[in-house]
Design a protein around this motif. Sequence first.
Motif, PDB file in Angstrom:
ATOM      1  N   SER A  85      29.244  45.515  43.300  1.00 36.18           N
ATOM      2  CA  SER A  85      29.887  44.699  42.266  1.00 36.18           C
ATOM      3  C   SER A  85      31.049  45.456  41.645  1.00 36.18           C
ATOM      4  O   SER A  85      31.933  44.855  41.045  1.00 36.18           O
ATOM      5  CB  SER A  85      28.892  44.193  41.224  1.00 36.18           C
ATOM      6  OG  SER A  85      28.116  45.214  40.700  1.00 36.18           O
ATOM      7  N   ASP A  86      31.087  46.780  41.806  1.00 36.16           N
ATOM      8  CA  ASP A  86      32.262  47.519  41.322  1.00 36.16           C
ATOM      9  C   ASP A  86      33.539  47.010  41.979  1.00 36.16           C
ATOM     10  O   ASP A  86      34.545  46.791  41.312  1.00 36.16           O
ATOM     11  CB  ASP A  86      32.109  49.017  41.604  1.00 36.16           C
ATOM     12  CG  ASP A  86      31.274  49.725  40.539  1.00 36.16           C
ATOM     13  OD1 ASP A  86      31.116  49.173  39.441  1.00 36.16           O
ATOM     14  OD2 ASP A  86      30.791  50.833  40.817  1.00 36.16           O
ATOM     15  N   ASP A 180      28.838  39.794  33.924  1.00 32.26           N
ATOM     16  CA  ASP A 180      28.404  40.825  34.872  1.00 32.26           C
ATOM     17  C   ASP A 180      26.877  40.903  34.822  1.00 32.26           C
ATOM     18  O   ASP A 180      26.296  41.495  33.921  1.00 32.26           O
ATOM     19  CB  ASP A 180      29.066  42.149  34.452  1.00 32.26           C
ATOM     20  CG  ASP A 180      28.625  43.340  35.284  1.00 32.26           C
ATOM     21  OD1 ASP A 180      27.745  43.189  36.156  1.00 32.26           O
ATOM     22  OD2 ASP A 180      29.168  44.439  35.041  1.00 32.26           O
ATOM     23  N   TYR A 183      22.041  43.294  36.215  1.00 32.58           N
ATOM     24  CA  TYR A 183      20.618  43.536  35.927  1.00 32.58           C
ATOM     25  C   TYR A 183      19.830  42.267  35.634  1.00 32.58           C
ATOM     26  O   TYR A 183      18.696  42.331  35.171  1.00 32.58           O
ATOM     27  CB  TYR A 183      20.503  44.509  34.734  1.00 32.58           C
ATOM     28  CG  TYR A 183      21.205  45.813  35.002  1.00 32.58           C
ATOM     29  CD1 TYR A 183      20.618  46.771  35.822  1.00 32.58           C
ATOM     30  CD2 TYR A 183      22.479  46.073  34.493  1.00 32.58           C
ATOM     31  CE1 TYR A 183      21.271  47.969  36.107  1.00 32.58           C
ATOM     32  CE2 TYR A 183      23.139  47.263  34.770  1.00 32.58           C
ATOM     33  CZ  TYR A 183      22.516  48.205  35.572  1.00 32.58           C
ATOM     34  OH  TYR A 183      23.172  49.379  35.862  1.00 32.58           O
ATOM     35  N   THR A 206      24.678  41.920  42.102  1.00 31.88           N
ATOM     36  CA  THR A 206      24.699  43.048  43.042  1.00 31.88           C
ATOM     37  C   THR A 206      23.384  43.203  43.789  1.00 31.88           C
ATOM     38  O   THR A 206      22.337  42.783  43.288  1.00 31.88           O
ATOM     39  CB  THR A 206      25.021  44.359  42.282  1.00 31.88           C
ATOM     40  OG1 THR A 206      25.007  45.461  43.197  1.00 31.88           O
ATOM     41  CG2 THR A 206      24.001  44.658  41.186  1.00 31.88           C
ATOM     42  N   SER A 208      22.501  46.270  44.449  1.00 33.95           N
ATOM     43  CA  SER A 208      22.208  47.687  44.194  1.00 33.95           C
ATOM     44  C   SER A 208      20.950  47.929  43.382  1.00 33.95           C
ATOM     45  O   SER A 208      20.353  48.991  43.494  1.00 33.95           O
ATOM     46  CB  SER A 208      23.377  48.336  43.449  1.00 33.95           C
ATOM     47  OG  SER A 208      24.542  48.281  44.215  1.00 33.95           O
ATOM     48  N   ARG A 217      26.123  49.136  49.418  1.00 40.21           N
ATOM     49  CA  ARG A 217      27.277  48.645  48.675  1.00 40.21           C
ATOM     50  C   ARG A 217      27.539  47.152  48.930  1.00 40.21           C
ATOM     51  O   ARG A 217      28.410  46.774  49.723  1.00 40.21           O
ATOM     52  CB  ARG A 217      28.564  49.458  48.984  1.00 40.21           C
ATOM     53  CG  ARG A 217      28.403  50.963  48.945  1.00 40.21           C
ATOM     54  CD  ARG A 217      27.891  51.486  47.597  1.00 40.21           C
ATOM     55  NE  ARG A 217      28.792  51.160  46.517  1.00 40.21           N
ATOM     56  CZ  ARG A 217      28.399  50.502  45.409  1.00 40.21           C
ATOM     57  NH1 ARG A 217      27.158  50.119  45.250  1.00 40.21           N
ATOM     58  NH2 ARG A 217      29.253  50.267  44.457  1.00 40.21           N
TER      59      ARG A 217
HETATM   60  N1  PMP Z   1      27.953  46.436  36.411  1.00 39.69           N
HETATM   61  C1  PMP Z   1      27.145  47.180  35.657  1.00 39.69           C
HETATM   62  C2  PMP Z   1      26.867  46.754  34.260  1.00 39.69           C
HETATM   63  C3  PMP Z   1      26.582  48.364  36.173  1.00 39.69           C
HETATM   64  O1  PMP Z   1      25.788  49.126  35.407  1.00 39.69           O
HETATM   65  C4  PMP Z   1      26.858  48.731  37.501  1.00 39.69           C
HETATM   66  C5  PMP Z   1      26.229  49.969  38.093  1.00 39.69           C
HETATM   67  N2  PMP Z   1      26.882  51.147  37.812  1.00 39.69           N
HETATM   68  C6  PMP Z   1      27.733  47.933  38.242  1.00 39.69           C
HETATM   69  C7  PMP Z   1      28.245  46.778  37.674  1.00 39.69           C
HETATM   70  C8  PMP Z   1      28.156  48.289  39.633  1.00 39.69           C
HETATM   71  O2  PMP Z   1      27.124  48.333  40.547  1.00 39.69           O
HETATM   72  P1  PMP Z   1      27.374  48.215  42.104  1.00 39.69           P
HETATM   73  O3  PMP Z   1      28.814  48.543  42.381  1.00 39.69           O
HETATM   74  O4  PMP Z   1      26.444  49.204  42.694  1.00 39.69           O
HETATM   75  O5  PMP Z   1      27.058  46.808  42.471  1.00 39.69           O
END
Ligand code: PMP
Length: 350
Positions: A85-86, A180, A183, A206, A208, A217
């Motif tokens: 998601s980054d 976003d 979580y 995400t 992740s 990723r």
């Molecule tokens: N958004 C938030 C609020 C996060 O804490 C994180 C994790 N660092 C991310 C996005 C990005 O996560 P990822 O790129 O692994 O999907």
Amino acid sequence: MKPWEANIRNVTPYVPGEQPKEADVIKLNTNENPYGPSPAVKKAAQEFDTELLRLYPDPASRVLADALAKRYGLGRDQIFVGVGSDEVLALAFLTFFNSDKPILFPDISYSFYSVWAELYGIPYERPALDRDFRLRKEDYYKENGGVVFPNPNAPTSLALGLSEVEDIIAHNQRSVVIVDEAYIDFGGESALGLLSKYENLLVVQTFSKSRSMAGLRIGYAMGAPALIRALSDVKYSFNSYTMNRTSLVLGAAALEDEAYFQETLGKIRATRERAKERLGALGFVCPEPSANFIFASRPGTDAGALFEALKERNIYVRHFDGPRTKDYLRITVGTDGQMERLFEFLENYL
Ligand code: PMP
């Protein structure tokens, strides 16, 4: 100074949590999932034909976008897939936050937001969360160039109610609002159901965290077809092939195993509730946690010193040195065994 040095774009990068190399580390510092991906992912990895790696992957990521569309009951034209998601968020900032007016996000939230804003030269304002770390929706009712916030928030773990999320979207129909939801599977209510009502909403999630695939990723955005088209155009102006073949196949396999997904989510939520109780018994206070981490503070205990002491014993958590966060530790929810090691240490230390 050399002449070319004047042309260098100098930025202060985002600093991710440490990835310690020692064995026997209790790693509760980057909100990873302790349970590992679904066995369906392992099977798909074993069956993956490496011969296919000579070919470029599908630039539209169709295998994975289709699987996501099916899982969430959306059209494929409402899904965008990226490298975590980054990357999705970084491309969304570039695509949608293209105004002279400041974008808005909370003073305490994902620290990458200000890094992207600085990188792209996007003006921004950070309305302060209240003293209980609650987002005040009215702070987002002023003119802006866009809105972004995590729900549940990071690092506080506190979720904003769906009606308040909707109020923010409804008051900002001249801007794109990015929620976003990195979580959201651990708690809180997703804004996904609002997509049919608001074409200015982009929901980002995400693989992740809840799907335990940080190493692969995979992130994705869901929104109106016009937003997804604009986001894709920016991606295709940057790199056609962001998603590799393995990620596409293994990501789609993960989505097939809903039972494993629900089972591991249930375990993490149960461990979180037990950990919250035990922290409370030890004198810690925390905002009500809805993510896979707890943001905890103990009046009279120096959180920075505790962070260092934990690290010395190979227990890694996260400490953010800001004026409003320095008294807190962000503790990722691990397995019951890992949390037990943490509590054994805390009981001795305190
Ligand atoms: N958004 C938030 C609020 C996060 O804490 C994180 C994790 N660092 C991310 C996005 C990005 O996560 P990822 O790129 O692994 O999907």
